[in-house]
Design a protein around this motif. Sequence first.
Motif, mmCIF file in Angstrom:
data_model
loop_
_atom_site.group_PDB
_atom_site.id
_atom_site.type_symbol
_atom_site.label_atom_id
_atom_site.label_comp_id
_atom_site.label_asym_id
_atom_site.label_seq_id
_atom_site.Cartn_x
_atom_site.Cartn_y
_atom_site.Cartn_z
ATOM 1 N N ALA A 1 4.710 -52.238 -116.997
ATOM 2 C CA ALA A 1 5.653 -52.575 -116.117
ATOM 3 C C ALA A 1 7.009 -52.167 -116.187
ATOM 4 C CB ALA A 1 6.015 -53.403 -117.474
ATOM 5 N N ASP B 1 0.675 -56.136 -107.807
ATOM 6 C CA ASP B 1 2.549 -55.472 -107.572
ATOM 7 C C ASP B 1 2.828 -56.678 -107.667
ATOM 8 O OD1 ASP B 1 1.789 -56.330 -104.779
ATOM 9 O OD2 ASP B 1 2.305 -54.797 -103.998
ATOM 10 N N LYS C 1 7.528 -59.244 -110.177
ATOM 11 C CA LYS C 1 6.983 -57.555 -110.144
ATOM 12 C C LYS C 1 6.564 -57.051 -111.703
ATOM 13 C CE LYS C 1 8.346 -55.944 -105.803
ATOM 14 N NZ LYS C 1 8.769 -57.128 -104.866
ATOM 15 N N GLY C 2 5.203 -56.092 -111.944
ATOM 16 C CA GLY C 2 5.518 -55.878 -113.200
ATOM 17 C C GLY C 2 4.848 -56.597 -114.635
ATOM 18 N N TYR D 1 8.213 -49.921 -112.952
ATOM 19 C CA TYR D 1 8.297 -50.799 -111.659
ATOM 20 C C TYR D 1 9.589 -51.556 -112.047
ATOM 21 C CZ TYR D 1 3.827 -52.911 -109.801
ATOM 22 O OH TYR D 1 2.604 -52.729 -109.163
#
Length: 398
Positions: free
Chosen positions: A171, A363, A153-154, A174
Amino acid sequence: MLKKQKKILIIPALDDHVDLINLAKQKGYIVITCDNNPENIGHFYGNVSKNISLLDVNKLISTAKKNRINAVCAFSTDIGAVAANKIARELNMHYNPFEAVEIMASKKLFREFLCANNFLSPKFQVIEKYDQLNLDDLNLPLIIKPTDRAGSKGVQIINEIEGLREKIDFALSYSFKKEVIIEEYIETDFKQVHGDAIVQNGRLLFQCLGDQYFGEGALRFSPIATTFPTTIPIVLKEKLIDELKRFVETIGYKNGGINVEARINKNGEIVFIELGPRFGGNFIPKAIEFACGVNVSKCAFQLAIKTPITISSYNINDCIFQLILRSTVSGKFRSVNIDDKKQFRILQDYSIKNKGDEVTVGDGTGNIISVYIIEAVSKDVSIEIIRNIKNYFNVIID
């Protein structure tokens, strides 16, 4: 007098927790599942479900006390591992030193620990906003990650300075703490080493390490498969295991799973990317069980209830691998067309998306359609499937 039935709290209630939940029930435990999504499938297998965020540790502790639980297990999530360890400590149950779990679950603290204890680490900086970044000591390419998230994620890669602010902001969006780590990318001549390890009473009992594959284009930060065993030279594998043992001893990790991600740099040195205080996500424990016969869910349960684990000798079937089928486009999921099944058989299909579900790209997890445990007719065919997934699995998105 009837013996009082024991209770175990399992957090969260994800699909890869179902085996653990069923095993606990088979052993006579009342299973209480807990997370902030009442639709998670694990809730439908447990005895009691609670809608509480894993970040609300005080409420989790209160729930654990009220239900008089005898054990707690997080299995495959970093956030859950931190919460579970706090619960165990508060209820005076079986737990790890909190600092060990907290360090392993934080990319920032983990990197700082490696540097302080003579483990190799890429150069890094931790920032809360773009203006704090100093590129004088960092060499491109770089990787940006939220310090407190997993599952890609991110995650962003930096090959050039142009567009850097936007990537950092992405970034940061997240991160729970609004904090990201920027570190030098570790070039390697090998695949990233990936797998799970088991520690009991401070001793490394087991490790099953494989080669991790990543996608291309929009999926270049996303893992798409892991094959077993790892193909790094045996001398490097032994060196990696020795470093893993030293890490366990140095940090004081006593009982639990470790999800291992490591790379061999151009100098043949071991660089730990992550050592998560939990077992792997995306059904890596199940892939390991199929490949070598070690029931990782059973081991996780035994760790939670403080029962000695015995692991017999085993061989690895190198034709069995985990495949994470992802979509490269957003939209509504319709179906998957699977071709040429003479070359392989699907041992387990863990469907993540149902027909009509929304698929999102970018994502980390929103593009996962299904996770398969596959046995190919040969190791070469395994690699061929991974390198040319679309020739075998065609995802239809509306």
